[in-house]
Motif scaffolding. Structure first.
Motif, PDB file in Angstrom:
ATOM      1  N   GLY A  72       0.771  -1.082  -0.053  1.00 17.86           N
ATOM      2  CA  GLY A  72      -0.010   0.009  -0.058  1.00 17.86           C
ATOM      3  C   GLY A  72       0.800   1.233   0.013  1.00 17.86           C
ATOM      4  O   GLY A  72       0.035   2.256   0.307  1.00 17.86           O
ATOM      5  N   VAL A  73       2.052   1.198  -0.210  1.00 10.02           N
ATOM      6  CA  VAL A  73       2.857   2.384  -0.213  1.00 10.02           C
ATOM      7  C   VAL A  73       3.574   2.595  -1.512  1.00 10.02           C
ATOM      8  O   VAL A  73       4.241   1.608  -2.179  1.00 10.02           O
ATOM      9  CB  VAL A  73       4.208   2.064   0.729  1.00 10.02           C
ATOM     10  N   ALA A  74       3.264   3.894  -2.218  1.00  6.87           N
ATOM     11  CA  ALA A  74       3.836   4.257  -3.322  1.00  6.87           C
ATOM     12  C   ALA A  74       4.977   4.645  -3.301  1.00  6.87           C
ATOM     13  O   ALA A  74       5.446   5.610  -2.344  1.00  6.87           O
ATOM     14  CB  ALA A  74       2.984   5.223  -4.075  1.00  6.87           C
ATOM     15  N   VAL A  75       6.274   4.278  -3.897  1.00 10.70           N
ATOM     16  CA  VAL A  75       7.505   4.659  -3.967  1.00 10.70           C
ATOM     17  C   VAL A  75       7.853   5.316  -5.261  1.00 10.70           C
ATOM     18  O   VAL A  75       7.748   4.776  -6.421  1.00 10.70           O
ATOM     19  CB  VAL A  75       8.471   3.575  -3.830  1.00 10.70           C
ATOM     20  N   TRP A  76       8.458   6.670  -5.051  1.00  4.17           N
ATOM     21  CA  TRP A  76       8.608   7.426  -6.491  1.00  4.17           C
ATOM     22  C   TRP A  76      10.187   7.552  -6.199  1.00  4.17           C
ATOM     23  O   TRP A  76      10.527   8.157  -4.917  1.00  4.17           O
ATOM     24  CB  TRP A  76       7.920   8.559  -6.708  1.00  4.17           C
ATOM     25  N   LEU A  77      11.066   7.200  -7.294  1.00  3.09           N
ATOM     26  CA  LEU A  77      12.323   7.678  -7.141  1.00  3.09           C
ATOM     27  C   LEU A  77      12.846   8.628  -8.266  1.00  3.09           C
ATOM     28  O   LEU A  77      12.455   8.225  -9.542  1.00  3.09           O
ATOM     29  CB  LEU A  77      13.421   6.471  -7.052  1.00  3.09           C
ATOM     30  N   LYS A  78      13.432   9.805  -8.154  1.00  3.50           N
ATOM     31  CA  LYS A  78      13.843  10.596  -9.139  1.00  3.50           C
ATOM     32  C   LYS A  78      15.242  11.063  -9.120  1.00  3.50           C
ATOM     33  O   LYS A  78      15.826  11.176  -8.045  1.00  3.50           O
ATOM     34  CB  LYS A  78      12.846  11.915  -8.794  1.00  3.50           C
ATOM     35  N   MET A  79      15.926  10.953 -10.349  1.00  3.61           N
ATOM     36  CA  MET A  79      17.266  11.387 -10.260  1.00  3.61           C
ATOM     37  C   MET A  79      17.237  12.570 -11.367  1.00  3.61           C
ATOM     38  O   MET A  79      16.973  12.384 -12.456  1.00  3.61           O
ATOM     39  CB  MET A  79      17.966  10.210 -10.851  1.00  3.61           C
ATOM     40  N   ASP A  80      17.742  13.757 -10.693  1.00  2.00           N
ATOM     41  CA  ASP A  80      17.925  15.033 -11.439  1.00  2.00           C
ATOM     42  C   ASP A  80      19.161  15.383 -11.981  1.00  2.00           C
ATOM     43  O   ASP A  80      20.028  15.932 -10.880  1.00  2.00           O
ATOM     44  CB  ASP A  80      17.166  15.938 -10.575  1.00  2.00           C
ATOM     45  N   GLY A  81      19.488  14.891 -13.074  1.00  2.00           N
ATOM     46  CA  GLY A  81      20.967  15.488 -13.651  1.00  2.00           C
ATOM     47  C   GLY A  81      21.370  16.661 -13.568  1.00  2.00           C
ATOM     48  O   GLY A  81      22.386  16.942 -13.577  1.00  2.00           O
ATOM     49  N   GLU A  82      20.331  17.483 -13.672  1.00  2.00           N
ATOM     50  CA  GLU A  82      20.688  19.020 -13.804  1.00  2.00           C
ATOM     51  C   GLU A  82      21.059  19.678 -12.713  1.00  2.00           C
ATOM     52  O   GLU A  82      21.614  20.757 -12.458  1.00  2.00           O
ATOM     53  CB  GLU A  82      19.455  19.746 -14.200  1.00  2.00           C
ATOM     54  N   ARG A  83      20.775  18.891 -11.511  1.00  2.00           N
ATOM     55  CA  ARG A  83      21.096  19.528 -10.102  1.00  2.00           C
ATOM     56  C   ARG A  83      22.481  19.255  -9.758  1.00  2.00           C
ATOM     57  O   ARG A  83      23.182  18.143  -9.768  1.00  2.00           O
ATOM     58  CB  ARG A  83      20.350  18.796  -8.971  1.00  2.00           C
ATOM     59  N   ALA A  84      23.334  20.275  -9.144  1.00  2.00           N
ATOM     60  CA  ALA A  84      24.686  19.946  -8.656  1.00  2.00           C
ATOM     61  C   ALA A  84      24.698  19.250  -7.434  1.00  2.00           C
ATOM     62  O   ALA A  84      25.590  18.266  -7.003  1.00  2.00           O
ATOM     63  CB  ALA A  84      25.291  21.510  -8.355  1.00  2.00           C
ATOM     64  N   THR A  85      23.821  19.124  -6.548  1.00  2.00           N
ATOM     65  CA  THR A  85      23.753  18.337  -5.323  1.00  2.00           C
ATOM     66  C   THR A  85      22.297  17.843  -5.102  1.00  2.00           C
ATOM     67  O   THR A  85      21.205  18.156  -5.659  1.00  2.00           O
ATOM     68  CB  THR A  85      24.145  19.352  -3.981  1.00  2.00           C
ATOM     69  N   HIS A  86      22.037  17.177  -4.180  1.00  2.00           N
ATOM     70  CA  HIS A  86      20.753  16.498  -3.913  1.00  2.00           C
ATOM     71  C   HIS A  86      20.123  16.138  -5.277  1.00  2.00           C
ATOM     72  O   HIS A  86      18.915  16.463  -5.130  1.00  2.00           O
ATOM     73  CB  HIS A  86      19.892  17.393  -3.157  1.00  2.00           C
ATOM     74  N   TYR A 139      21.388   5.047 -13.781  1.00  2.00           N
ATOM     75  CA  TYR A 139      20.486   6.360 -13.634  1.00  2.00           C
ATOM     76  C   TYR A 139      21.176   7.659 -13.471  1.00  2.00           C
ATOM     77  O   TYR A 139      20.858   8.798 -13.933  1.00  2.00           O
ATOM     78  CB  TYR A 139      19.347   6.212 -12.589  1.00  2.00           C
ATOM     79  N   GLU A 140      22.331   7.396 -12.699  1.00  5.23           N
ATOM     80  CA  GLU A 140      23.317   8.599 -12.500  1.00  5.23           C
ATOM     81  C   GLU A 140      24.146   9.134 -13.966  1.00  5.23           C
ATOM     82  O   GLU A 140      24.190  10.039 -14.265  1.00  5.23           O
ATOM     83  CB  GLU A 140      24.345   8.412 -11.260  1.00  5.23           C
ATOM     84  N   GLU A 141      24.397   7.958 -14.767  1.00  2.00           N
ATOM     85  CA  GLU A 141      24.637   8.185 -16.037  1.00  2.00           C
ATOM     86  C   GLU A 141      23.971   8.855 -16.951  1.00  2.00           C
ATOM     87  O   GLU A 141      24.194   9.929 -17.502  1.00  2.00           O
ATOM     88  CB  GLU A 141      25.210   6.706 -16.857  1.00  2.00           C
ATOM     89  N   LEU A 142      22.622   8.690 -16.890  1.00  2.00           N
ATOM     90  CA  LEU A 142      21.596   9.169 -17.633  1.00  2.00           C
ATOM     91  C   LEU A 142      21.407  10.801 -17.247  1.00  2.00           C
ATOM     92  O   LEU A 142      21.422  11.612 -17.894  1.00  2.00           O
ATOM     93  CB  LEU A 142      20.286   8.742 -17.333  1.00  2.00           C
ATOM     94  N   GLY A 143      21.737  10.800 -15.723  1.00  2.49           N
ATOM     95  CA  GLY A 143      21.747  12.178 -15.195  1.00  2.49           C
ATOM     96  C   GLY A 143      22.828  13.221 -15.685  1.00  2.49           C
ATOM     97  O   GLY A 143      22.588  14.220 -16.011  1.00  2.49           O
ATOM     98  N   ARG A 144      24.018  12.419 -16.010  1.00  4.21           N
ATOM     99  CA  ARG A 144      25.151  13.097 -16.312  1.00  4.21           C
ATOM    100  C   ARG A 144      24.867  13.567 -17.464  1.00  4.21           C
ATOM    101  O   ARG A 144      25.599  14.640 -17.980  1.00  4.21           O
ATOM    102  CB  ARG A 144      26.395  12.325 -16.286  1.00  4.21           C
ATOM    103  N   ARG A 145      24.182  12.938 -18.633  1.00  8.64           N
ATOM    104  CA  ARG A 145      23.826  13.312 -19.969  1.00  8.64           C
ATOM    105  C   ARG A 145      22.701  14.417 -19.713  1.00  8.64           C
ATOM    106  O   ARG A 145      22.192  14.915 -21.115  1.00  8.64           O
ATOM    107  CB  ARG A 145      23.209  12.169 -20.676  1.00  8.64           C
ATOM    108  N   GLY A 146      21.949  14.852 -18.617  1.00  9.48           N
ATOM    109  CA  GLY A 146      21.195  15.932 -18.608  1.00  9.48           C
ATOM    110  C   GLY A 146      19.901  15.567 -18.287  1.00  9.48           C
ATOM    111  O   GLY A 146      18.768  16.183 -18.588  1.00  9.48           O
TER     112      GLY A 146
END
Length: 109
Positions: free
Chosen positions: A14-28, A85-92
């Motif tokens: 019953g718990v929805a989990v969303w994970l987001k990786m934002d490659g544009e952010r310098a931190t967090h 996912y971090e590699e995708l983030g490095r590509r923006g």
């Protein structure tokens, strides 16, 4: 257990989990969002590393009612998941993985 299994098992409970990786952010760059309508629960936090995301997911799920005995199982694809996912983030890209295992890539260059 794989990351997808953890997200799926949380969803069955019953718990929805969303994970987001934002490659544009310098931190967090990682964001974790957990929601459980039946427990009137919503949690959101931004962190630097995927290991922190997993710790948050495990810690917050353990606080909710239910059988969370599987939470301590080792995550077999921790490094591969984070690296992909971090590699995708490095590509923006901004990548969102939801509780169904679907991924949405936004702004990929």
């Amino acid at each position: 257990m794989r990351v997808a299994d953890l997200v799926e098992l949380a969803g069955f409970a019953g718990v929805a989990v969303w994970l987001k990786m934002d490659g544009e952010r310098a931190t967090h760059r990682w964001t974790v969002i957990l929601t459980c309508p039946s427990a009137d629960f919503r949690y959101r936090r931004d962190v630097n590393r995927f290991e922190h995301v997993l710790k948050i997911v495990r810690d917050e799920l353990a606080k909710l009612p239910g059988d969370w005995s599987w939470l301590g199982e080792e995550i077999e694809d921790l490094d591969e998941f984070a690296e992909h996912y971090e590699e995708l983030g490095r590509r923006g890209a901004v990548v969102i993985v939801d509780g169904t295992g679907e991924q949405v890539v936004v702004n990929a260059h």
